[in-house]
Design a protein around this motif. Structure first.
Motif, mmCIF file in Angstrom:
data_model
loop_
_atom_site.group_PDB
_atom_site.id
_atom_site.type_symbol
_atom_site.label_atom_id
_atom_site.label_comp_id
_atom_site.label_asym_id
_atom_site.label_seq_id
_atom_site.Cartn_x
_atom_site.Cartn_y
_atom_site.Cartn_z
ATOM 1 N N SER A 570 78.002 97.322 47.592
ATOM 2 C CA SER A 570 78.636 96.037 47.969
ATOM 3 C C SER A 570 78.727 96.618 50.026
ATOM 4 C CB SER A 570 80.109 96.275 47.294
ATOM 5 O OG SER A 570 80.934 97.344 47.909
ATOM 6 N N ARG A 571 79.088 95.322 49.775
ATOM 7 C CA ARG A 571 79.669 94.349 51.389
ATOM 8 C C ARG A 571 80.353 94.368 51.799
ATOM 9 N NH1 ARG A 571 78.109 91.533 55.988
ATOM 10 N NH2 ARG A 571 77.320 92.613 57.360
ATOM 11 N N GLY A 572 81.663 94.269 52.405
ATOM 12 C CA GLY A 572 82.480 93.628 52.533
ATOM 13 C C GLY A 572 82.233 92.929 53.687
ATOM 14 N N ALA A 573 83.253 91.876 54.177
ATOM 15 C CA ALA A 573 83.622 90.890 55.166
ATOM 16 C C ALA A 573 83.654 91.504 56.117
ATOM 17 C CB ALA A 573 84.323 90.369 54.321
ATOM 18 N N ASP A 574 83.614 93.053 56.694
ATOM 19 C CA ASP A 574 83.856 93.547 58.015
ATOM 20 C C ASP A 574 82.412 94.496 57.829
ATOM 21 O OD1 ASP A 574 83.690 95.759 56.327
ATOM 22 O OD2 ASP A 574 86.131 96.327 56.591
ATOM 23 N N GLY A 575 81.847 94.448 57.530
ATOM 24 C CA GLY A 575 81.057 95.033 57.100
ATOM 25 C C GLY A 575 80.227 96.243 56.144
ATOM 26 N N LEU A 576 81.505 96.260 56.058
ATOM 27 C CA LEU A 576 81.356 98.082 54.864
ATOM 28 C C LEU A 576 80.432 98.188 54.129
ATOM 29 C CD1 LEU A 576 82.422 100.967 55.416
ATOM 30 C CD2 LEU A 576 83.948 100.600 54.709
ATOM 31 N N LEU A 577 79.896 98.987 54.078
ATOM 32 C CA LEU A 577 79.067 98.958 53.104
ATOM 33 C C LEU A 577 79.811 100.250 51.937
ATOM 34 C CD1 LEU A 577 75.214 98.866 54.212
ATOM 35 C CD2 LEU A 577 76.965 96.913 54.123
ATOM 36 N N ARG A 578 79.533 100.004 50.814
ATOM 37 C CA ARG A 578 79.467 100.897 49.556
ATOM 38 C C ARG A 578 78.698 101.073 48.387
ATOM 39 N NH1 ARG A 578 85.007 98.452 51.183
ATOM 40 N NH2 ARG A 578 86.013 100.016 51.692
ATOM 41 N N ALA A 579 78.987 102.234 47.809
ATOM 42 C CA ALA A 579 77.574 102.204 46.884
ATOM 43 C C ALA A 579 78.400 103.792 45.892
ATOM 44 C CB ALA A 579 76.292 102.502 47.155
ATOM 45 N N ALA A 580 77.913 103.556 44.173
ATOM 46 C CA ALA A 580 78.239 104.931 43.593
ATOM 47 C C ALA A 580 77.322 104.921 42.047
ATOM 48 C CB ALA A 580 80.081 104.121 42.955
ATOM 49 N N ALA A 581 77.099 106.062 42.152
ATOM 50 C CA ALA A 581 76.942 106.257 40.602
ATOM 51 C C ALA A 581 77.396 106.901 39.750
ATOM 52 C CB ALA A 581 74.981 106.752 40.955
ATOM 53 N N THR A 582 76.485 106.953 38.365
ATOM 54 C CA THR A 582 77.522 107.476 37.804
ATOM 55 C C THR A 582 76.702 109.327 37.313
ATOM 56 O OG1 THR A 582 77.729 107.550 34.970
ATOM 57 C CG2 THR A 582 75.719 107.133 35.694
ATOM 58 N N PRO A 583 78.168 109.725 37.143
ATOM 59 C CA PRO A 583 77.254 111.663 36.616
ATOM 60 C C PRO A 583 77.047 111.659 35.733
ATOM 61 C CG PRO A 583 79.794 111.361 36.807
ATOM 62 C CD PRO A 583 79.593 110.056 36.747
ATOM 63 N N ARG A 584 76.956 110.675 34.666
ATOM 64 C CA ARG A 584 76.698 110.730 33.364
ATOM 65 C C ARG A 584 75.046 110.889 33.002
ATOM 66 N NH1 ARG A 584 81.163 107.300 33.860
ATOM 67 N NH2 ARG A 584 82.578 107.924 31.794
ATOM 68 N N LEU A 585 74.979 112.233 32.317
ATOM 69 C CA LEU A 585 73.450 112.318 31.758
ATOM 70 C C LEU A 585 72.485 112.641 33.396
ATOM 71 C CD1 LEU A 585 71.976 109.545 29.814
ATOM 72 C CD2 LEU A 585 72.959 111.650 29.638
ATOM 73 N N MET A 586 73.083 112.997 34.054
ATOM 74 C CA MET A 586 72.872 114.443 35.721
ATOM 75 C C MET A 586 71.474 113.770 36.200
ATOM 76 S SD MET A 586 74.187 117.877 35.297
ATOM 77 C CE MET A 586 73.782 118.316 33.374
ATOM 78 N N GLN A 587 71.379 112.247 36.699
ATOM 79 C CA GLN A 587 70.252 111.839 37.429
ATOM 80 C C GLN A 587 70.086 110.387 38.122
ATOM 81 O OE1 GLN A 587 68.295 111.287 32.403
ATOM 82 N NE2 GLN A 587 67.711 110.280 33.861
ATOM 83 N N ALA A 588 71.287 109.956 38.039
ATOM 84 C CA ALA A 588 71.935 108.939 38.807
ATOM 85 C C ALA A 588 72.134 109.428 40.642
ATOM 86 C CB ALA A 588 72.276 107.289 38.387
ATOM 87 N N TYR A 589 71.808 108.369 41.389
ATOM 88 C CA TYR A 589 72.413 108.791 42.923
ATOM 89 C C TYR A 589 72.783 107.634 43.949
ATOM 90 C CZ TYR A 589 73.619 113.839 42.449
ATOM 91 O OH TYR A 589 74.229 114.976 42.568
ATOM 92 N N ALA A 590 73.025 107.674 44.290
ATOM 93 C CA ALA A 590 73.872 106.953 45.221
ATOM 94 C C ALA A 590 73.967 107.682 46.734
ATOM 95 C CB ALA A 590 75.434 106.532 44.884
#
Length: 593
Positions: A570-590
């Motif tokens: 995501s990107r907030g109106a103030d320019g702050l960026l965020r990211a997330a990824a599931t821990p399920r199956l231990m593959q995804a990463y942000a």
């Protein structure tokens, strides 16, 4: 304090998330090189073709959403290919089929993923094509640590590949041995294919756009299409319906198709605006369900009631999907499906007990379509045969795949959400000389004529692939999605509702317990229906599970931490960026900074 397995990634420079850690690292590398979200997403997509070959491939499909900095709304990119000219109902019937198999060559549509990526790169990228594709070539040539599930899929199909699909046996079991989980695995033929494509593209005079156009020609009118055409004229291979059959895809089919842009479908919900691809995808199911829920109590802090009401609303929306979604020519009542008045006419069907019926709506003049959808669901309640066509984790079978997902946001505010899929190693044999299998997306067509999702040459299958974007009341822009076939718009919806109603951050909402239903008509061979089914993660608690069973749900408890593969940025109106990824199956990463 809300439980979370990982921190929500925050920063101001850029953020990416995908369903494999190597792909995420490559995406961040593109941003560091000055690339845009489009460059990052495409590079991740090509790497995922290599490191998750049981989940997606270069000859698969790629719907995406792209939201440019300064634009008021995102656009959908349709990287979903169409049915070949020879793919007619009459031809399928002549092959003795009542449904298109989940594997083999008759299930193939025009490969759409590559052109979708090229369109995105040409119009919205900055980096040279070689820079974007080099990481995928590296991992195809030097090898990558093969995932346990990919290795298990290959091992489980070793005898079948040897007996029926020798080109796949040579590719996935080099030297006759299945790879071991975690061992380096290479696909040298695929690396050579991409190198040849880049060499042809770079021989063209002009800048990066000219090279990208040359790559598109090489793929759809040049050597890639020629190799596919040559093989399809002769190949006759075993499919999920238990017979050896030839395919109908031709080089002419490939040359006649291109990816394109489309406006997004959208609805508002509690101050948020949510955007999805059109009714050739299942994305509007998400939007329809929001319309139903906006007039109901939605309280994730009361889990049994929350799971019940969301599940019952999803059943109604998916019933409409089966009746009214698709790309076949016709005057279908799609605009009405997103109207508040229509949702209001359906909301009263949600009661205190779990429904065991298929209940599509009946917009004026379309009652026959609703009845046909009910009849199909009744017809398909029994599984038919053994196939490798259902990418829904189903549940965690080694012979059935899944999909992949990508989210990216760059320093300028451009965002991409993409859900590549198809071209699974277990669903179609490897094309000789290319190192990649074809897709099997045509299995989503029906062979009954006159339906929105009937098989018609030149039309798109009603895909399950469903990337998402949203804008919050404070101006936050959000890209998110998940693999999971029919579950994609269920898991995304649940995650989004927690974000809105519980005000969780991206990672907290990802980590919260998930659930889904298989109550409705399945999209994949063998098109199963499981009335009243509800799968939940055990983290919801025994009391909640007992409550749901008391309401009439046929509850199936999943193994812990196995449902869903959500990622988000995501990107907030103030320019702050965020990211997330599931821990399920231990593959995804942000990753982000």
């Amino acid at each position: 304090m809300t439980f979370t397995t990982r921190p929500e990634i925050t920063g101001t420079f850029g953020a990416v998330a995908s369903t494999h850690w190597i792909a995420s690292a490559v995406g961040m590398r593109m941003l560091e090189l000055g690339g845009t979200a489009a460059d990052a997403a495409a590079a991740m997509g090509f790497v995922l073709n290599v490191v998750e070959p049981h989940l997606n491939g270069p000859l698969g499909d790629m719907p995406a959403m792209i939201w440019l900095a300064g634009a008021d709304a995102p656009q959908a990119i349709c990287g979903q290919g169409v049915a070949p000219l020879g793919a007619t109902v009459e031809h399928m019937r002549s092959e003795g089929l009542t449904a298109i198999p989940g594997s083999g060559l008759l299930a193939t549509v025009v490969p759409g993923a590559f052109d979708g990526w090229m369109l995105m790169l040409r119009d919205h990228g900055r980096l040279p094509l070689r820079t974007v594709m080099e990481p995928a070539i590296h991992y195809a040539r030097a090898g990558h640590p093969i995932l346990a599930r990919a290795a298990g899929t290959i091992a489980g199909l070793a005898r079948f590949f040897e007996d029926e699909w020798p080109t796949s046996h040579a590719t996935w079991l080099p030297g006759g041995m299945a790879p071991k989980a975690g061992a380096l695995f290479a696909n040298l033929v695929l690396a050579e294919t991409w190198e040849r494509l880049l060499t042809e593209a770079e021989a063209v005079q002009g800048g990066r756009e000219a090279q990208i156009e040359a790559a598109r020609r090489a793929f759809y009118k040049g050597f890639v299409a020629e190799e596919i055409d040559r093989w399809m004229r002769e190949a006759c291979v075993m499919d999920a319906a238990g017979a050896r059959r030839k395919g109908v895809l031709s080089g002419e089919d490939m040359a006649a198709w291109q990816a394109g842009y489309e406006p997004a479908q959208s609805v508002d919900y509690h101050g948020w605006e949510v955007m999805k691809p059109g009714f050739w995808s299942q994305g509007p199911v998400f939007l329809q369900t929001l319309r139903l829920l906006e007039g109901l109590e939605v309280d994730p802090s009361r889990p049994a009631g929350f799971i019940h009401v969301v599940t019952e609303a999803m059943k109604l929306s998916f019933a409409d999907r089966e009746a009214f979604y698709g790309d076949a020519p016709g005057d279908w009542p799609r605009a009405a499906l997103l109207e508040r008045a229509y949702a209001g006419s359906r909301r009263g069907l949600i009661g205190e007990r779990a429904s065991l019926e298929q209940r599509p709506g009946r917009p004026s003049g379309f009652e026959v379509l609703a009845e046909a959808a009910i009849a199909r669901a009744q017809r398909e309640t029994e599984a038919k045969g053994v196939g490798a066509g259902e990418p829904t984790m189903a549940h965690l079978s080694e012979k059935r795949g899944d999909t992949v997902h990508i989210d990216a946001v760059d320093r300028w505010g451009n965002m991409v959400s993409a859900t590549p899929s198809g071209g699974w190693l277990q669903s179609s044999p490897v094309v000789p000389g290319l190192g990649m299998p074809l897709n099997s997306r045509a299995q989503m067509f029906w062979l009954d004529p006159g339906l929105p999702s009937s098989l018609v040459p030149g039309t798109r299958p009603r895909t399950t692939l469903s990337p998402s974007m949203a804008r919050g009341p404070d101006g936050t822009r959000l890209a998110f999605g998940t693999p999971g076939g029919d579950q994609q718009d269920q898991w995304q919806l649940i995650w989004f509702l927690r974000l809105v109603h519980q005000r969780l951050n991206l990672q907290e909402a990802v980590d919260a317990p998930l659930f889904h239903t298989a109550h409705f008509q399945g999209s994949f061979w063998p098109r199963e229906v499981r009335p009243g089914h509800l799968m939940v993660e055990p983290a919801v608690g025994e009391a909640v599970i007992a409550d749901l069973r008391a309401r009439g749900h046929d509850v199936e408890v999943a193994a812990p931490w196995t449902v869903g593969r959500l990622t988000a940025a995501s990107r907030g109106a103030d320019g702050l960026l965020r990211a997330a990824a599931t821990p399920r199956l231990m593959q995804a990463y942000a990753i982000g900074r």
